[in-house]
Structure formats: structure tokens, C-alpha cells
Motif scaffolding. Structure first.
Motif, PDB file in Angstrom:
ATOM      1  N   HIS A   8       0.786  -1.234   0.000  1.00 11.08           N
ATOM      2  CA  HIS A   8       0.000   0.000   0.000  1.00 11.08           C
ATOM      3  C   HIS A   8       0.815   1.280   0.000  1.00 11.08           C
ATOM      4  CE1 HIS A   8      -2.784  -3.017   1.760  1.00 11.08           C
ATOM      5  NE2 HIS A   8      -3.515  -2.511   0.784  1.00 11.08           N
ATOM      6  N   VAL A  33       0.407  -0.754  -5.192  1.00 12.37           N
ATOM      7  CA  VAL A  33      -0.771   0.084  -5.441  1.00 12.37           C
ATOM      8  C   VAL A  33      -0.466   1.551  -5.164  1.00 12.37           C
ATOM      9  CG1 VAL A  33      -2.437  -1.787  -5.116  1.00 12.37           C
ATOM     10  CG2 VAL A  33      -1.795  -0.392  -3.163  1.00 12.37           C
ATOM     11  N   PRO A  38      -2.430  -1.556 -10.739  1.00  8.21           N
ATOM     12  CA  PRO A  38      -3.772  -2.063 -10.425  1.00  8.21           C
ATOM     13  C   PRO A  38      -3.708  -3.383  -9.652  1.00  8.21           C
ATOM     14  CG  PRO A  38      -3.240  -2.524 -12.705  1.00  8.21           C
ATOM     15  CD  PRO A  38      -2.104  -1.683 -12.156  1.00  8.21           C
ATOM     16  N   VAL A  39      -4.680  -3.579  -8.798  1.00  3.79           N
ATOM     17  CA  VAL A  39      -4.809  -4.851  -8.082  1.00  3.79           C
ATOM     18  C   VAL A  39      -5.261  -5.890  -9.106  1.00  3.79           C
ATOM     19  CG1 VAL A  39      -6.084  -6.074  -6.278  1.00  3.79           C
ATOM     20  CG2 VAL A  39      -5.390  -3.692  -5.934  1.00  3.79           C
ATOM     21  N   ASP A  61     -13.425   3.835   1.730  1.00  3.66           N
ATOM     22  CA  ASP A  61     -12.748   4.026   0.452  1.00  3.66           C
ATOM     23  C   ASP A  61     -12.007   5.359   0.389  1.00  3.66           C
ATOM     24  OD1 ASP A  61     -13.752   1.598  -0.439  1.00  3.66           O
ATOM     25  OD2 ASP A  61     -15.461   2.497  -1.454  1.00  3.66           O
ATOM     26  N   THR A  66      -8.266   1.296  -3.898  1.00  2.49           N
ATOM     27  CA  THR A  66      -8.165  -0.130  -4.240  1.00  2.49           C
ATOM     28  C   THR A  66      -8.824  -1.040  -3.196  1.00  2.49           C
ATOM     29  OG1 THR A  66      -6.005  -0.320  -3.163  1.00  2.49           O
ATOM     30  CG2 THR A  66      -6.017   0.216  -5.527  1.00  2.49           C
ATOM     31  N   ALA A  69     -11.322  -3.696  -4.558  1.00  7.84           N
ATOM     32  CA  ALA A  69     -10.608  -4.691  -5.368  1.00  7.84           C
ATOM     33  C   ALA A  69      -9.809  -5.640  -4.480  1.00  7.84           C
ATOM     34  CB  ALA A  69      -9.694  -4.000  -6.369  1.00  7.84           C
ATOM     35  N   GLU A  70      -9.219  -5.107  -3.425  1.00 11.80           N
ATOM     36  CA  GLU A  70      -8.457  -5.948  -2.505  1.00 11.80           C
ATOM     37  C   GLU A  70      -9.364  -6.877  -1.712  1.00 11.80           C
ATOM     38  OE1 GLU A  70      -5.326  -4.001  -0.271  1.00 11.80           O
ATOM     39  OE2 GLU A  70      -5.268  -2.423  -1.793  1.00 11.80           O
TER      40      GLU A  70
END
Length: 111
Positions: A8, A33, A38-39, A61, A66, A69-70
């Protein structure tokens, strides 16, 4: 096959965890990221998943584009029994992905 590491922030890399995995013959594929990478949408080519720490919130968020997505990637890992290690924020995300929760403790922890 490699271990996918989600990083991160620049200063919170896999360090000793990464060294131990590589010493065990497991190459790392680091998704930075923080640098805009992108993840991955799935775990293709990943033997395991490590999600590192960061100052973000597992529940928001805001400043964490991300996060969803994670969480999706973590849910996929759990559903397909891919081994997962969550470190700090990563462990909080893992708890959320598994249907649990995380909350602040009474003492400051620095690792």
C-alpha cells in the motif's frame, strides 16, 4: 507460481516476510498500489497472497481507491483456499473479507 504481495505504501514493503518466502524458494510478485499499479482481478499465477499494511481504513474508500478490489481478491483467495497472510491493515482487510470485523485497540502497536 509466485506469492502475490499487495503493498500500500512505499515504506511498508514485504521486508522479512519477503526474504523468508524467497529463501523458501517462493518468488514474489509485488503489486505496488501506491505507485498506481492495479490490483489483479484474480489470483492467476499466485500460489499465495500477502497483503501488507498502511494508514488506510479497512472500512472506508476515502484515500483508499483499491479497497474494494483488494477485498474481492481476499474473498477469492478464501473461497479457493489460497493461503493468505495479512499484515496490519492487511489483517484488518482479511477480517472484513471473511465476514468479521476489526477495531482499534487500547494501546498503540508499532511493528
Amino acid at each position: 507460481m509466485a506469492v502475490l504481495v499487495v503493498q500500500h505504501v512505499a515504506q511498508e514493503g514485504p521486508y522479512e516476510v519477503g526474504s523468508a518466502l524467497e529463501a523458501a524458494g517462493l518468488p514474489l510478485r509485488v503489486c505496488r498500489v501506491w505507485a498506481g499499479e492495479p490490483v489483479p482481478e484474480d489470483l492467476t499465477g499466485a500460489e499465495a497472497l500477502v497483503v501488507m499494511g498502511g494508514p488506510m481504513s479497512a472500512y472506508s474508500d476515502d484515500g483508499f481507491p483499491t479497497r474494494e478490489a483488494e477485498l474481492s481478491l481476499l474473498r477469492t483467495a478464501l473461497a479457493t483456499q489460497v493461503p493468505v497472510l495479512g499484515v496490519c491493515l492487511g489483517s484488518q482487510l482479511l477480517a472484513v473479507a471473511a465476514g468479521g470485523r476489526a477495531w482499534p485497540g487500547d494501546t498503540l502497536q508499532v511493528g
